[in-house]
Enzyme design. Structure first.
Site, PDB file in Angstrom:
ATOM      1  N   HIS A   1      69.488 -74.573 -33.342  1.00  0.00           N
ATOM      2  CA  HIS A   1      68.592 -74.584 -32.174  1.00  0.00           C
ATOM      3  C   HIS A   1      69.387 -75.028 -30.956  1.00  0.00           C
ATOM      4  O   HIS A   1      69.679 -76.208 -30.790  1.00  0.00           O
ATOM      5  CB  HIS A   1      67.432 -75.551 -32.408  1.00  0.00           C
TER       6      HIS A   1
ATOM      7  N   HIS B   1      70.326 -74.314 -26.567  1.00  0.00           N
ATOM      8  CA  HIS B   1      70.179 -73.661 -25.252  1.00  0.00           C
ATOM      9  C   HIS B   1      71.535 -73.673 -24.556  1.00  0.00           C
ATOM     10  O   HIS B   1      72.151 -74.739 -24.438  1.00  0.00           O
ATOM     11  CB  HIS B   1      69.186 -74.427 -24.374  1.00  0.00           C
TER      12      HIS B   1
ATOM     13  N   LYS C   1      61.028 -66.326 -31.506  1.00  0.00           N
ATOM     14  CA  LYS C   1      60.614 -67.674 -31.076  1.00  0.00           C
ATOM     15  C   LYS C   1      59.239 -67.666 -30.430  1.00  0.00           C
ATOM     16  O   LYS C   1      58.968 -66.870 -29.531  1.00  0.00           O
ATOM     17  CB  LYS C   1      61.644 -68.199 -30.071  1.00  0.00           C
TER      18      LYS C   1
ATOM     19  N   HIS D   1      58.056 -73.667 -31.193  1.00  0.00           N
ATOM     20  CA  HIS D   1      57.952 -74.875 -30.376  1.00  0.00           C
ATOM     21  C   HIS D   1      56.546 -75.403 -30.632  1.00  0.00           C
ATOM     22  O   HIS D   1      55.572 -74.884 -30.098  1.00  0.00           O
ATOM     23  CB  HIS D   1      58.157 -74.587 -28.885  1.00  0.00           C
TER      24      HIS D   1
ATOM     25  N   HIS E   1      62.662 -78.887 -33.677  1.00  0.00           N
ATOM     26  CA  HIS E   1      62.739 -80.228 -33.080  1.00  0.00           C
ATOM     27  C   HIS E   1      61.506 -81.090 -33.374  1.00  0.00           C
ATOM     28  O   HIS E   1      60.812 -81.537 -32.469  1.00  0.00           O
ATOM     29  CB  HIS E   1      63.000 -80.155 -31.573  1.00  0.00           C
TER      30      HIS E   1
ATOM     31  N   ASP F   1      68.861 -78.764 -30.174  1.00  0.00           N
ATOM     32  CA  ASP F   1      68.045 -78.541 -28.981  1.00  0.00           C
ATOM     33  C   ASP F   1      68.776 -79.033 -27.741  1.00  0.00           C
ATOM     34  O   ASP F   1      68.162 -79.495 -26.780  1.00  0.00           O
ATOM     35  CB  ASP F   1      66.662 -79.198 -29.102  1.00  0.00           C
TER      36      ASP F   1
END
Length: 347
Positions: free
Chosen positions: A16, A18, A102, A139, A177, A251
Protein backbone atom coordinates in the site's frame (compact mmCIF):
# COMPACT_ATOMS: atom_id res chain seq x y z
CA UNK A 1 19.44 -15.59 9.57
CA UNK A 2 19.44 -13.69 12.85
CA UNK A 3 22.23 -12.66 15.17
CA UNK A 4 21.44 -10.26 17.96
CA UNK A 5 22.84 -7.38 15.94
CA UNK A 6 21.80 -8.37 12.40
CA UNK A 7 18.87 -9.94 10.56
CA UNK A 8 18.80 -11.16 6.98
CA UNK A 9 15.35 -11.48 5.38
CA UNK A 10 13.92 -11.99 1.92
CA UNK A 11 13.39 -8.57 0.32
CA UNK A 12 10.06 -7.12 1.52
CA UNK A 13 7.20 -5.64 -0.53
CA UNK A 14 4.95 -2.69 0.23
CA UNK A 15 1.29 -3.59 -0.33
CA UNK A 16 0.00 0.00 0.00
CA UNK A 17 1.95 3.02 -1.28
CA UNK A 18 1.36 6.54 -2.58
CA UNK A 19 4.07 8.01 -4.81
CA UNK A 20 2.20 10.93 -6.46
CA UNK A 21 3.34 11.98 -9.96
CA UNK A 22 5.65 14.44 -11.73
CA UNK A 23 8.53 15.91 -9.70
CA UNK A 24 7.02 14.65 -6.42
CA UNK A 25 7.18 11.08 -7.74
CA UNK A 26 10.84 11.53 -8.67
CA UNK A 27 11.57 12.76 -5.12
CA UNK A 28 10.20 9.71 -3.30
CA UNK A 29 10.14 6.62 -5.55
CA UNK A 30 13.83 5.85 -4.91
CA UNK A 31 13.13 5.49 -1.17
CA UNK A 32 10.80 2.56 -1.76
CA UNK A 33 12.87 1.09 -4.60
CA UNK A 34 15.90 0.90 -2.29
CA UNK A 35 14.05 -1.35 0.18
CA UNK A 36 11.12 -3.06 -1.51
CA UNK A 37 10.92 -5.53 -4.37
CA UNK A 38 7.40 -4.44 -5.34
CA UNK A 39 4.73 -2.03 -4.22
CA UNK A 40 1.01 -1.70 -4.73
CA UNK A 41 0.69 1.82 -6.15
CA UNK A 42 -2.38 3.77 -5.05
CA UNK A 43 -4.41 5.27 -7.91
CA UNK A 44 -5.70 8.45 -6.22
CA UNK A 45 -4.02 10.91 -8.55
CA UNK A 46 -5.94 13.87 -9.91
CA UNK A 47 -7.56 12.75 -12.20
CA UNK A 48 -7.63 9.19 -10.78
CA UNK A 49 -6.20 6.10 -12.50
CA UNK A 50 -9.56 4.58 -13.41
CA UNK A 51 -8.91 2.57 -16.59
CA UNK A 52 -6.28 0.32 -18.16
CA UNK A 53 -4.83 3.04 -20.40
CA UNK A 54 -4.27 5.39 -17.46
CA UNK A 55 -2.71 2.55 -15.44
CA UNK A 56 -0.29 1.81 -18.28
CA UNK A 57 0.64 5.49 -18.57
CA UNK A 58 1.21 5.84 -14.81
CA UNK A 59 3.25 2.62 -14.74
CA UNK A 60 5.50 4.02 -17.46
CA UNK A 61 5.92 7.30 -15.59
CA UNK A 62 7.02 5.39 -12.46
CA UNK A 63 9.46 3.21 -14.46
CA UNK A 64 10.98 6.35 -16.01
CA UNK A 65 11.40 7.96 -12.56
CA UNK A 66 13.21 5.00 -10.97
CA UNK A 67 16.93 5.25 -10.12
CA UNK A 68 19.02 3.45 -12.76
CA UNK A 69 20.22 0.46 -10.73
CA UNK A 70 16.93 -0.70 -9.17
CA UNK A 71 14.88 -3.80 -9.95
CA UNK A 72 11.70 -2.48 -8.40
CA UNK A 73 8.29 -3.47 -9.80
CA UNK A 74 5.28 -1.16 -9.41
CA UNK A 75 1.97 -3.05 -9.20
CA UNK A 76 -0.91 -1.00 -10.57
CA UNK A 77 -4.38 -0.55 -9.11
CA UNK A 78 -7.63 0.60 -10.69
CA UNK A 79 -9.57 3.37 -8.94
CA UNK A 80 -13.24 2.40 -8.67
CA UNK A 81 -15.85 5.05 -9.47
CA UNK A 82 -19.64 4.89 -9.61
CA UNK A 83 -19.23 4.34 -13.37
CA UNK A 84 -16.65 1.53 -13.37
CA UNK A 85 -17.92 -1.35 -15.55
CA UNK A 86 -17.16 -5.10 -15.42
CA UNK A 87 -15.66 -4.71 -18.90
CA UNK A 88 -13.17 -2.10 -17.61
CA UNK A 89 -12.17 -4.52 -14.84
CA UNK A 90 -11.67 -7.34 -17.35
CA UNK A 91 -9.65 -5.14 -19.73
CA UNK A 92 -7.41 -3.81 -16.96
CA UNK A 93 -6.76 -7.26 -15.54
CA UNK A 94 -6.12 -8.78 -18.99
CA UNK A 95 -3.44 -6.13 -19.61
CA UNK A 96 -1.28 -7.70 -16.90
CA UNK A 97 -0.21 -4.50 -15.10
CA UNK A 98 -3.28 -4.06 -12.90
CA UNK A 99 -3.43 -6.49 -9.97
CA UNK A 100 -6.22 -5.00 -7.82
CA UNK A 101 -8.96 -2.36 -7.63
CA UNK A 102 -9.41 0.23 -4.89
CA UNK A 103 -12.56 1.37 -3.16
CA UNK A 104 -12.43 4.91 -1.84
CA UNK A 105 -15.74 5.99 -0.35
CA UNK A 106 -16.25 9.43 -1.94
CA UNK A 107 -14.53 12.08 0.16
CA UNK A 108 -12.76 9.69 2.54
CA UNK A 109 -9.21 10.90 1.94
CA UNK A 110 -6.82 12.76 -0.41
CA UNK A 111 -8.18 12.94 -3.99
CA UNK A 112 -11.12 10.65 -3.22
CA UNK A 113 -13.83 12.97 -4.54
CA UNK A 114 -14.36 10.73 -7.58
CA UNK A 115 -14.81 7.72 -5.31
CA UNK A 116 -17.85 5.52 -4.87
CA UNK A 117 -20.95 7.25 -3.46
CA UNK A 118 -22.91 4.01 -2.87
CA UNK A 119 -21.41 0.52 -2.74
CA UNK A 120 -24.39 -0.86 -4.69
CA UNK A 121 -23.27 1.15 -7.73
CA UNK A 122 -20.21 -1.10 -8.17
CA UNK A 123 -21.72 -4.51 -7.41
CA UNK A 124 -21.51 -5.67 -11.06
CA UNK A 125 -17.79 -4.79 -11.06
CA UNK A 126 -17.26 -6.49 -7.69
CA UNK A 127 -18.93 -9.62 -9.05
CA UNK A 128 -16.52 -9.55 -11.99
CA UNK A 129 -13.58 -9.15 -9.58
CA UNK A 130 -14.80 -12.10 -7.52
CA UNK A 131 -14.98 -14.19 -10.69
CA UNK A 132 -11.45 -13.17 -11.79
CA UNK A 133 -9.90 -13.40 -8.32
CA UNK A 134 -8.93 -9.70 -8.37
CA UNK A 135 -8.51 -8.31 -4.84
CA UNK A 136 -10.63 -5.37 -3.69
CA UNK A 137 -8.55 -2.90 -1.68
CA UNK A 138 -10.67 -0.96 0.78
CA UNK A 139 -10.24 2.38 2.46
CA UNK A 140 -12.50 1.29 5.29
CA UNK A 141 -14.16 4.42 6.58
CA UNK A 142 -17.64 5.84 6.16
CA UNK A 143 -17.83 9.51 5.18
CA UNK A 144 -21.18 10.37 6.79
CA UNK A 145 -20.71 13.74 8.51
CA UNK A 146 -22.78 12.50 11.46
CA UNK A 147 -20.25 9.76 12.30
CA UNK A 148 -17.38 10.74 14.61
CA UNK A 149 -13.98 10.54 12.89
CA UNK A 150 -12.71 8.05 15.50
CA UNK A 151 -15.66 5.72 14.79
CA UNK A 152 -15.64 5.73 11.00
CA UNK A 153 -13.73 2.47 10.59
CA UNK A 154 -15.96 0.51 12.99
CA UNK A 155 -19.12 1.89 11.33
CA UNK A 156 -17.75 0.97 7.89
CA UNK A 157 -17.32 -2.65 9.01
CA UNK A 158 -20.84 -2.73 10.38
CA UNK A 159 -22.66 -0.94 7.55
CA UNK A 160 -20.69 -1.79 4.39
CA UNK A 161 -17.95 -4.39 4.69
CA UNK A 162 -20.07 -7.02 6.44
CA UNK A 163 -22.71 -6.74 3.72
CA UNK A 164 -20.18 -6.98 0.85
CA UNK A 165 -18.70 -10.15 2.34
CA UNK A 166 -22.15 -11.63 2.87
CA UNK A 167 -23.19 -10.86 -0.73
CA UNK A 168 -19.83 -11.79 -2.34
CA UNK A 169 -18.38 -14.49 -0.08
CA UNK A 170 -15.46 -15.37 -2.39
CA UNK A 171 -14.29 -11.82 -3.16
CA UNK A 172 -10.69 -11.27 -2.03
CA UNK A 173 -10.50 -8.15 0.13
CA UNK A 174 -7.57 -6.29 1.64
CA UNK A 175 -8.75 -4.05 4.47
CA UNK A 176 -6.13 -1.30 4.10
CA UNK A 177 -4.31 0.46 6.94
CA UNK A 178 -6.47 -0.93 9.74
CA UNK A 179 -6.45 1.18 12.90
CA UNK A 180 -8.88 -0.37 15.41
CA UNK A 181 -9.40 -3.47 17.52
CA UNK A 182 -12.75 -3.84 15.70
CA UNK A 183 -10.89 -4.21 12.39
CA UNK A 184 -8.41 -6.73 13.82
CA UNK A 185 -11.25 -8.81 15.27
CA UNK A 186 -13.21 -8.61 12.02
CA UNK A 187 -10.28 -9.82 9.91
CA UNK A 188 -9.54 -12.63 12.36
CA UNK A 189 -13.16 -13.80 12.29
CA UNK A 190 -13.42 -13.73 8.46
CA UNK A 191 -12.37 -16.32 5.88
CA UNK A 192 -8.94 -16.64 4.27
CA UNK A 193 -10.01 -14.32 1.45
CA UNK A 194 -9.97 -11.36 3.88
CA UNK A 195 -6.61 -9.81 4.84
CA UNK A 196 -5.32 -6.48 6.12
CA UNK A 197 -2.33 -4.16 5.86
CA UNK A 198 -0.92 -2.31 8.87
CA UNK A 199 1.19 0.85 8.64
CA UNK A 200 4.31 1.61 10.69
CA UNK A 201 2.80 4.85 11.98
CA UNK A 202 -0.30 3.15 13.39
CA UNK A 203 1.99 0.64 15.12
CA UNK A 204 4.41 3.22 16.52
CA UNK A 205 2.08 6.12 17.33
CA UNK A 206 -1.33 6.89 18.77
CA UNK A 207 -3.45 10.01 19.07
CA UNK A 208 -1.47 11.26 22.09
CA UNK A 209 1.61 11.56 19.85
CA UNK A 210 -0.37 13.89 17.59
CA UNK A 211 -2.20 15.95 20.22
CA UNK A 212 -0.33 16.08 23.54
CA UNK A 213 1.86 19.14 24.12
CA UNK A 214 0.68 20.90 20.96
CA UNK A 215 -0.77 19.67 17.69
CA UNK A 216 1.75 17.87 15.49
CA UNK A 217 0.54 18.02 11.89
CA UNK A 218 3.11 15.51 10.62
CA UNK A 219 1.29 12.84 12.63
CA UNK A 220 -2.02 13.63 10.93
CA UNK A 221 -3.16 10.81 8.65
CA UNK A 222 -6.38 9.10 7.60
CA UNK A 223 -7.61 6.89 9.08
CA UNK A 224 -6.68 9.03 12.06
CA UNK A 225 -4.42 7.70 14.82
CA UNK A 226 -6.48 6.02 17.53
CA UNK A 227 -5.97 5.52 21.29
CA UNK A 228 -3.25 3.22 22.57
CA UNK A 229 -5.57 0.88 24.47
CA UNK A 230 -7.25 -1.07 22.95
CA UNK A 231 -6.49 -0.07 19.35
CA UNK A 232 -2.72 0.40 18.97
CA UNK A 233 -2.15 -2.61 21.25
CA UNK A 234 -4.45 -4.77 19.09
CA UNK A 235 -2.54 -3.74 15.95
CA UNK A 236 0.81 -4.56 17.58
CA UNK A 237 -0.43 -7.98 18.60
CA UNK A 238 -1.88 -8.73 15.12
CA UNK A 239 1.16 -7.56 13.15
CA UNK A 240 3.65 -9.53 15.24
CA UNK A 241 1.49 -12.66 15.66
CA UNK A 242 2.74 -14.51 12.57
CA UNK A 243 -0.83 -14.67 11.27
CA UNK A 244 -0.70 -14.55 7.44
CA UNK A 245 -3.83 -12.36 7.27
CA UNK A 246 -1.76 -9.31 8.29
CA UNK A 247 1.03 -7.90 6.14
CA UNK A 248 3.12 -4.85 5.37
CA UNK A 249 1.50 -1.80 3.78
CA UNK A 250 3.12 1.52 4.64
CA UNK A 251 0.45 3.89 3.29
CA UNK A 252 3.40 6.25 2.88
CA UNK A 253 1.69 9.39 1.57
CA UNK A 254 3.94 12.38 0.92
CA UNK A 255 2.81 16.02 1.22
CA UNK A 256 4.99 19.14 1.09
CA UNK A 257 5.83 20.67 4.48
CA UNK A 258 3.74 23.79 3.84
CA UNK A 259 0.68 21.67 2.97
CA UNK A 260 0.97 19.81 6.28
CA UNK A 261 1.71 22.91 8.38
CA UNK A 262 -1.26 25.00 7.24
CA UNK A 263 -4.68 26.10 8.47
CA UNK A 264 -6.17 23.00 6.82
CA UNK A 265 -3.32 20.49 6.81
CA UNK A 266 -3.24 17.50 4.46
CA UNK A 267 -3.62 13.96 5.80
CA UNK A 268 -0.69 11.66 5.09
CA UNK A 269 2.64 10.57 6.52
CA UNK A 270 5.88 9.90 4.63
CA UNK A 271 7.48 6.73 6.02
CA UNK A 272 9.02 5.19 2.88
CA UNK A 273 12.42 6.71 3.76
CA UNK A 274 12.92 4.02 6.42
CA UNK A 275 9.88 1.76 6.24
CA UNK A 276 11.57 -1.57 6.94
CA UNK A 277 13.60 -0.03 9.78
CA UNK A 278 10.38 1.26 11.36
CA UNK A 279 8.79 -2.18 11.18
CA UNK A 280 11.97 -3.75 12.58
CA UNK A 281 11.72 -1.33 15.50
CA UNK A 282 8.14 -2.48 16.11
CA UNK A 283 8.91 -6.20 15.92
CA UNK A 284 12.00 -5.80 18.10
CA UNK A 285 9.91 -3.99 20.74
CA UNK A 286 7.55 -6.97 20.83
CA UNK A 287 10.37 -9.58 20.90
CA UNK A 288 9.08 -10.85 17.55
CA UNK A 289 11.98 -10.35 15.12
CA UNK A 290 11.49 -13.96 13.99
CA UNK A 291 8.04 -12.95 12.70
CA UNK A 292 9.17 -9.92 10.66
CA UNK A 293 10.04 -11.83 7.46
CA UNK A 294 6.58 -13.38 7.17
CA UNK A 295 4.83 -10.04 7.70
CA UNK A 296 7.16 -8.08 5.42
CA UNK A 297 8.16 -10.54 2.70
CA UNK A 298 5.83 -13.56 2.46
CA UNK A 299 2.20 -13.03 3.46
CA UNK A 300 1.37 -10.23 1.01
CA UNK A 301 2.87 -12.00 -1.99
CA UNK A 302 1.02 -15.17 -1.04
CA UNK A 303 -2.32 -13.35 -0.72
CA UNK A 304 -1.89 -11.75 -4.16
CA UNK A 305 -0.82 -15.12 -5.64
CA UNK A 306 2.52 -13.64 -6.68
CA UNK A 307 5.91 -15.31 -6.29
CA UNK A 308 7.88 -14.38 -3.19
CA UNK A 309 11.03 -12.34 -3.80
CA UNK A 310 14.25 -14.34 -3.84
CA UNK A 311 16.93 -11.75 -3.06
CA UNK A 312 17.60 -10.63 0.51
CA UNK A 313 18.26 -7.52 2.57
CA UNK A 314 20.18 -7.21 5.84
CA UNK A 315 19.06 -5.15 8.81
CA UNK A 316 21.73 -4.17 11.33
CA UNK A 317 21.23 -3.05 14.89
CA UNK A 318 22.78 0.41 14.92
CA UNK A 319 21.61 3.82 16.13
CA UNK A 320 21.05 6.51 13.51
CA UNK A 321 19.13 9.76 13.38
CA UNK A 322 16.23 10.16 10.94
CA UNK A 323 16.78 13.29 8.79
CA UNK A 324 14.64 16.29 9.72
CA UNK A 325 13.56 16.79 6.09
CA UNK A 326 14.03 15.65 2.51
CA UNK A 327 13.81 17.53 -0.79
CA UNK A 328 10.33 17.13 -2.32
CA UNK A 329 9.79 18.54 -5.83
CA UNK A 330 10.41 22.31 -5.35
CA UNK A 331 9.72 22.13 -1.61
CA UNK A 332 10.67 19.95 1.37
CA UNK A 333 8.96 17.14 3.23
CA UNK A 334 9.13 16.22 6.91
CA UNK A 335 9.34 12.42 7.30
CA UNK A 336 7.86 10.24 10.03
CA UNK A 337 10.14 10.16 13.11
CA UNK A 338 12.08 13.21 11.86
CA UNK A 339 15.05 13.91 14.14
CA UNK A 340 14.46 10.79 16.23
CA UNK A 341 16.91 7.93 16.82
CA UNK A 342 16.08 4.53 15.33
CA UNK A 343 17.95 1.37 16.38
CA UNK A 344 17.79 -0.60 13.12
CA UNK A 345 19.32 0.31 9.75
CA UNK A 346 19.15 -1.47 6.42
CA UNK A 347 22.69 -2.33 5.36
Amino acid sequence: MQHNDALQIIRPDDWHLHVRSGEMLKSVIGMTAAQMGRAIIMPNLSPPVSNAAQAKQYHQEIMNALPADTRFTPLMVLYLTDNTTPKQIQTAFDGGLVVAAKLYPAGATTNSDSGVTDINNIYPSLEKMQQLGVPLLVHGEVTDAKVDIFDREAVFIEQILSKVIEDLPDLKIVFEHITTKAAVDFVLSSGNNIAATITPHHLLANRNDMLVGGIKPHYFCLPILKRRDPHQLALLKAATSGNAKFFLGTDSAPHAKEHKESDCGCAGILNAHCAIELYATVFDSQNAMDKLEGFASFFGADFYNLPRNTDTIVLKKQDWVVPSSYAFADSTIVPFMAGKILNWKMA
